[in-house]
Design an enzyme around this catalytic site. Sequence first.
Site, PDB file in Angstrom:
ATOM      1  N   PHE A  38      32.742  38.475  28.973  1.00  0.00           N
ATOM      2  CA  PHE A  38      31.738  37.752  28.178  1.00  0.00           C
ATOM      3  C   PHE A  38      32.372  37.095  26.959  1.00  0.00           C
ATOM      4  O   PHE A  38      33.487  37.455  26.547  1.00  0.00           O
ATOM      5  CB  PHE A  38      30.630  38.719  27.698  1.00  0.00           C
ATOM      6  N   HIS A  84      37.929  51.681  24.769  1.00  0.00           N
ATOM      7  CA  HIS A  84      37.861  50.210  24.826  1.00  0.00           C
ATOM      8  C   HIS A  84      36.427  49.699  24.829  1.00  0.00           C
ATOM      9  O   HIS A  84      36.180  48.509  24.836  1.00  0.00           O
ATOM     10  CB  HIS A  84      38.583  49.715  26.073  1.00  0.00           C
ATOM     11  N   HIS A 103      43.373  46.222  27.246  1.00  0.00           N
ATOM     12  CA  HIS A 103      43.014  47.602  27.627  1.00  0.00           C
ATOM     13  C   HIS A 103      43.360  47.973  29.068  1.00  0.00           C
ATOM     14  O   HIS A 103      43.006  49.063  29.511  1.00  0.00           O
ATOM     15  CB  HIS A 103      41.539  47.900  27.305  1.00  0.00           C
ATOM     16  N   ASN A 104      44.042  47.082  29.807  1.00  0.00           N
ATOM     17  CA  ASN A 104      44.529  47.450  31.152  1.00  0.00           C
ATOM     18  C   ASN A 104      46.014  47.127  31.221  1.00  0.00           C
ATOM     19  O   ASN A 104      46.394  45.988  31.536  1.00  0.00           O
ATOM     20  CB  ASN A 104      43.821  46.624  32.242  1.00  0.00           C
ATOM     21  N   ASN A 121      31.553  42.031  33.820  1.00  0.00           N
ATOM     22  CA  ASN A 121      31.196  42.291  32.420  1.00  0.00           C
ATOM     23  C   ASN A 121      32.072  41.524  31.428  1.00  0.00           C
ATOM     24  O   ASN A 121      32.110  41.872  30.249  1.00  0.00           O
ATOM     25  CB  ASN A 121      31.198  43.792  32.127  1.00  0.00           C
TER      26      ASN A 121
HETATM   27  N1  LIG Z   1      29.271  43.434  22.986  1.00  0.00           N
HETATM   28  C1  LIG Z   1      29.231  43.511  24.339  1.00  0.00           C
HETATM   29  N2  LIG Z   1      29.879  44.533  24.969  1.00  0.00           N
HETATM   30  C2  LIG Z   1      29.844  44.589  26.294  1.00  0.00           C
HETATM   31  C3  LIG Z   1      29.156  43.637  27.086  1.00  0.00           C
HETATM   32  N3  LIG Z   1      29.320  43.952  28.394  1.00  0.00           N
HETATM   33  C4  LIG Z   1      30.095  45.067  28.418  1.00  0.00           C
HETATM   34  N4  LIG Z   1      30.419  45.450  27.156  1.00  0.00           N
HETATM   35  C5  LIG Z   1      31.308  46.544  26.737  1.00  0.00           C
HETATM   36  O1  LIG Z   1      32.648  46.156  27.033  1.00  0.00           O
HETATM   37  C6  LIG Z   1      33.328  47.183  27.753  1.00  0.00           C
HETATM   38  C7  LIG Z   1      34.263  46.479  28.711  1.00  0.00           C
HETATM   39  O2  LIG Z   1      34.568  47.248  29.803  1.00  0.00           O
HETATM   40  P1  LIG Z   1      35.635  46.928  30.953  1.00  0.00           P
HETATM   41  O3  LIG Z   1      35.904  48.260  31.559  1.00  0.00           O
HETATM   42  O4  LIG Z   1      35.038  45.973  31.885  1.00  0.00           O
HETATM   43  O5  LIG Z   1      36.836  46.334  30.342  1.00  0.00           O
HETATM   44  C8  LIG Z   1      32.220  48.001  28.409  1.00  0.00           C
HETATM   45  O6  LIG Z   1      32.585  49.353  28.551  1.00  0.00           O
HETATM   46  C9  LIG Z   1      31.057  47.848  27.460  1.00  0.00           C
HETATM   47  O7  LIG Z   1      31.015  48.889  26.531  1.00  0.00           O
HETATM   48  C10 LIG Z   1      28.480  42.568  26.408  1.00  0.00           C
HETATM   49  O8  LIG Z   1      27.866  41.668  27.022  1.00  0.00           O
HETATM   50  N5  LIG Z   1      28.555  42.554  25.042  1.00  0.00           N
HETATM   51 MN   LIG Z   2      38.048  44.636  30.523  1.00  0.00          MN
END
Ligand SMILES: Nc1nc2c(ncn2[C@@H]2O[C@H](COP(=O)(O)O)[C@@H](O)[C@H]2O)c(=O)[nH]1
Ligand SMILES: [Mn+2]
Length: 355
Positions: A124, A276, A224-225, A122
């Site tokens: 991006f 986060h 956030h980690n 995830n």
């Molecule tokens: N705006 C966007 N937000 C996104 C996308 N993919 C995930 N997310 C959000 O980011 C957090 C990151 O979580 P993590 O635990 O991997 O650090 C996740 O909870 C989503 O709410 C995206 O493509 N665009």
């Molecule tokens: Mn992350």
Amino acid sequence: MSNITIITSEKNWIEDTAITQLKGVAALPGVVRTVGLPDLHAGKSPVGAVVVTKGVIYPHIIGGDIGCGMGLYSTGVECRKFKLERWVTKLNNIRELSDIQTVNPYEEPSPIYDLGTIGGGNHFAEFQVVEKVYDQETCAMLELDESQVMLLLHSGSRSYGQRILNEYKDCHGLAAGSEAMQSYLADHDQALLWAARNREIVVNKLLGYLGYTSQIQKLIDCQHNFIEQKGDVYIHRKGAVSAELGPVIIPGSRGSLTYIVKPAGNTEVSAFSLSHGAGRKWARSLCKSRIRNKYDRDTIRQTKLKSRVVCHDTDLLFQEAPEAYKNIDTVIASLLQFGLIHVVATLRPVLTYKG
Ligand SMILES: Nc1nc2c(ncn2[C@@H]2O[C@H](COP(=O)(O)O)[C@@H](O)[C@H]2O)c(=O)[nH]1
Ligand SMILES: [Mn+2]
């Protein structure tokens, strides 16, 4: 268990497995407090969680993506001059950011071998525009210019953080003052430093590739980690940001708004931490079968906010679909209900790039 606080509200769904995982870490020796934020969900260890310890730290709670975080940048590109189709085409022409050469601008060699890349899952890069300003004064302080396109980058320490974790993964906690703890924390701090540097390098590389480098400005960068030492305790934040370092970014998904929020006065109740993101709702393995009939190869690359998605991995497009995440408005409402934040502004995605 008396040392657990869950920050949530009636409408906010939290899966039972995540609560069970949180109870598991709360029972570890030396844990004095545990907080589940509204984006709490299950992971290798619970995500959206804060674990406060005394006399010991637990590297496995933080996991391998040490220093993962969100950086928000203004690009210098005027919204009225933004050419969506041209950027989509250009981004479609590169498979990954490793296709573009990376220059390490620092004197030291990078411990991140894949420096200049975003990573999978995830992580991006997302171009966004300001949807609504709620707090003009804080926006001015942040130098958030509504007329410009913003870039939100989510990435961590790449394979470096995982190498660090591999060295400590068999330890059941590192005792305060031990050589092992000092050595882990030194590596951990390097990972935080280089994860933040990598976000900056990626932003410059990406915008350079699109033909813009001159007016890039960092507005917010929040990890956030990580583990923070505060007095005699260690605050482990796994998918949680500090509430003591100014405004933070809380994204939802590629199909929803991102919130910029300001921590409110008293965040002691959440162990000085905030959410986060929205947090995952569906396991990756379930996503494709649940929504494959809803989309074709073009519509999965668009969102209901009319933004576009560039990603060459079809499975990942489904795994990271907006439906896979919880509702960000509900997460924000829970934080507001606990008096933990003020909303500063919302941002709307226009183009999401997944490496
Ligand atoms: N705006 C966007 N937000 C996104 C996308 N993919 C995930 N997310 C959000 O980011 C957090 C990151 O979580 P993590 O635990 O991997 O650090 C996740 O909870 C989503 O709410 C995206 O493509 N665009
Ligand atoms: Mn992350």
